[in-house]
Write an enzyme that holds these catalytic residues in place. Structure first.
Site, mmCIF file in Angstrom:
data_model
loop_
_atom_site.group_PDB
_atom_site.id
_atom_site.type_symbol
_atom_site.label_atom_id
_atom_site.label_comp_id
_atom_site.label_asym_id
_atom_site.label_seq_id
_atom_site.Cartn_x
_atom_site.Cartn_y
_atom_site.Cartn_z
ATOM 1 C CD GLN A 11 -3.164 0.523 2.174
ATOM 2 O OE1 GLN A 11 -3.227 -0.604 2.635
ATOM 3 N NE2 GLN A 11 -3.989 1.484 2.532
ATOM 4 C CB SER A 91 2.706 -4.667 3.953
ATOM 5 O OG SER A 91 1.527 -4.554 4.717
ATOM 6 C CG LEU A 92 -1.329 -5.429 -0.808
ATOM 7 C CD1 LEU A 92 -2.550 -6.304 -0.692
ATOM 8 C CD2 LEU A 92 -1.596 -4.140 -1.514
ATOM 9 N NE ARG A 116 -2.981 -8.030 4.862
ATOM 10 C CZ ARG A 116 -2.320 -6.907 4.577
ATOM 11 N NH1 ARG A 116 -2.818 -6.047 3.711
ATOM 12 N NH2 ARG A 116 -1.168 -6.641 5.175
ATOM 13 C CG HIS A 199 2.303 -4.099 9.487
ATOM 14 N ND1 HIS A 199 2.157 -5.432 9.185
ATOM 15 C CD2 HIS A 199 2.193 -3.434 8.299
ATOM 16 C CE1 HIS A 199 1.972 -5.572 7.883
ATOM 17 N NE2 HIS A 199 1.980 -4.375 7.328
ATOM 18 C CD GLN A 248 1.415 -9.122 6.149
ATOM 19 O OE1 GLN A 248 0.419 -8.433 6.324
ATOM 20 N NE2 GLN A 248 1.846 -9.478 4.950
#
Length: 310
Positions: A11, A91-92, A116, A199, A248
């Site tokens: 992102q 991440s994503l 998510r 996170h 995560q």
């Protein structure tokens, strides 16, 4: 023959128009956008290609858009015979990497990311939080500031030497930012335009709801090495991968460690697959001797194809 790793953005790399040229030029890419539209029951492709930007940058749209654009780019690279020896995503981007490794089907990745993103956006509304980039501080210094601050705040991204991101409650993050600005080490601190404290423990409500969706999806053992965010190391066991995806949401992204893990296999060439060059910059700062390119349109695709002799 040179081996290389594919790395997939997260992102923040979105931009209006992403994927449009590839979809016009290659039916392989266009089919990915059509599949996303059909799976989601809405015109995600139009949002990627035409915006508006205000809609594209909403978490529940951004994550799906970047995943789809990255997988479309991945499919075109595969059509050219360009396949990686290792993969990772920030991440994503980890979901794009899992598609590249054959762990997830694209349709299942869409389902997971759709859930998510929605759950993270919902958590961001109910648990007011934010994130900030801290440049030029040592990890130990910044960790001490977080530990000494009242409220929830933690290091969320270990991006590269000298670039860390903190995440947590608004007041706690602002307090750490002010303390970091007063420290000699911090060159620059800036709040990030995000809709939640990603996170961090503030994402725990999203994590718990996401667990059941995660357990409903079939995963296959990876066909190539995949380095995971939570550990920064390669994972091969499917149930371990599933558990790491669950973790995560609230755990830090250990990107710098991921790059060193990949480098230790002898790989020195990286290709960022998807919109933007954010990860390319992190590779250059972490592994200055490495070669890094990005693919996001026809021009950059042809450069990588020439480099690979395809």
């Amino acid at each position: 023959m040179t081996q290389f790793a594919f790395i997939f953005p997260g992102q923040g790399s979105q931009q209006v128009g992403m994927g449009a040229e590839l979809a016009r030029t290659y039916s392989t890419a266009d089919e990915v956008f059509q599949e996303a539209d059909a799976c989601l029951g809405r015109a995600l492709s139009q949002l990627c290609f035409e915006g508006p930007e205000s809609d594209l940058k909403q978490t529940e749209n951004t994550q799906l858009a970047i995943l789809t654009c990255s997988v479309a780019t991945l499919r075109v690279l595969k059509e050219f015979g360009i396949v990686p020896a290792a993969v990772a995503g920030h991440s994503l981007g980890e979901y794009s990497a899992l598609v590249a490794a054959g762990v997830l089907d694209f349709s299942d990745a869409l389902r997971l990311v759709n859930a998510r993103a929605s759950l993270m956006a919902e958590a961001g509304e109910t648990q007011q939080g934010t994130m900030a980039a801290i440049l030029g501080m040592e990890i130990e210094q910044l960790q001490q500031l977080c530990d000494g601050t009242e409220g929830v705040v933690n290091i969320a991204n270990y991006n590269c030497p000298g670039q860390l991101v903190i995440s947590g409650e608004v007041d706690a993050v602002n307090q750490v930012v002010e303390l970091a600005r007063a420290e000699i080490g911090a060159r620059r601190c800036r709040l990030l335009p995000v809709s939640g404290a990603f996170h961090s423990p503030l994402m725990a409500p999203a994590q718990q709801k996401f667990g059941s969706v995660l357990n409903s999806v079939t995963m296959q053992p990876p066909k190539v090495d995949i380095a995971m965010n939570v550990t920064g190391e390669f994972a091969t066991d499917v149930e371990n991968i599933r558990h790491l995806l669950f973790q995560q949401i609230t755990q830090p992204v250990r990107w710098e460690k991921i790059l060193h893990t990949v480098e230790q296999t002898g790989i020195t060439h990286f290709v960022e697959v998807g919109p933007g060059k954010v990860l390319s910059g992190l590779v250059k700062r972490t592994l200055p001797e490495s070669r890094v390119m990005n693919v996001e349109d026809v021009e950059t695709l042809s450069l990588v194809a020439d480099e690979m002799g395809k």
